[in-house]
Design a protein around this motif. Structure first.
Motif, PDB file in Angstrom:
ATOM      1  N   GLN A  32       0.822  -1.210   0.000  1.00  0.00           N
ATOM      2  CA  GLN A  32       0.000   0.000   0.000  1.00  0.00           C
ATOM      3  C   GLN A  32       0.860   1.265   0.000  1.00  0.00           C
ATOM      4  OE1 GLN A  32      -2.935   0.167   3.112  1.00  0.00           O
ATOM      5  NE2 GLN A  32      -3.661   2.178   2.493  1.00  0.00           N
TER       6      GLN A  32
ATOM      7  N   THR B 284       2.761   1.597  -3.344  1.00  0.00           N
ATOM      8  CA  THR B 284       1.852   2.020  -4.413  1.00  0.00           C
ATOM      9  C   THR B 284       1.593   3.517  -4.325  1.00  0.00           C
ATOM     10  OG1 THR B 284       0.821  -0.158  -4.525  1.00  0.00           O
ATOM     11  CG2 THR B 284      -0.445   1.692  -5.424  1.00  0.00           C
ATOM     12  N   GLU B 285       1.317   4.016  -3.136  1.00  0.00           N
ATOM     13  CA  GLU B 285       1.062   5.446  -2.943  1.00  0.00           C
ATOM     14  C   GLU B 285       2.287   6.278  -3.319  1.00  0.00           C
ATOM     15  OE1 GLU B 285      -0.984   8.848  -2.162  1.00  0.00           O
ATOM     16  OE2 GLU B 285      -1.856   6.847  -2.052  1.00  0.00           O
TER      17      GLU B 285
END
Length: 165
Positions: A35, A38-39
């Motif tokens: 997560q 990805t950000e």
């Protein structure tokens, strides 16, 4: 800290953000990087597309072995083409051998499709080896950053601008 404004611009900002986050999000397993990677990749892509001369540095503090290794490698290979470095500091006594693998000093990462990273963009530092010496910690955390930054700009064909007086 704040998903709408995730950037931190200096050490004071980093400290304040860390202090807030550690109270809000205690360190606990399982350790998954997908997560946050990805950000960070999305932010770096956005900067690159807009033409901003911004280089992103993601600092991850982790207390455990990684549980999404394949996904993380895929993302790091993708991120190696972007203005992004990842610094991982392992705190505690857990097994960090997989983190050492992400810090591809010996051999560049290869994703699940066989694509090779363009460059090394990860630095892993086990905190326990530097905890007693703040100067050594600083040195280790930042050791690879200059070369990673230069490698990105070199691979991208971007030369330094003339210095503004």
């Amino acid at each position: 800290g704040n998903r709408q404004n995730a950037s931190v611009y200096n050490l004071d900002g980093l400290y304040k953000t860390y202090s807030r986050a550690i109270r809000q999000y205690p360190l606990a397993g399982p350790t998954k990087f997908q997560q946050i990677l990805t950000e960070s990749i999305n932010q770096a892509k956005s900067c690159k597309i807009s033409g901003e001369m911004v280089y992103q540095i993601l600092l991850i503090l982790t207390d455990g072995a990684i549980h999404d290794m394949a996904d993380s490698i895929d993302l790091l290979v993708q991120g190696s083409y972007l203005p992004l470095s990842v610094i991982i500091v392992g705190v505690g006594k857990d097994d960090f051998s997989l983190m050492e693998q992400l810090d591809s000093d010996e051999e560049l990462l290869v994703d699940g499709q066989g694509n090779k990273a363009q460059r090394d963009m990860v630095q892993f530092v086990p905190f326990r080896e530097t905890a007693q010496d703040i100067h050594k910690l600083r040195k280790e955390v930042l050791a690879e950053l200059p070369d990673q930054l230069v490698a990105y700009y070199k691979h991208s064909g971007i030369t330094p601008s003339q210095r503004i007086q």
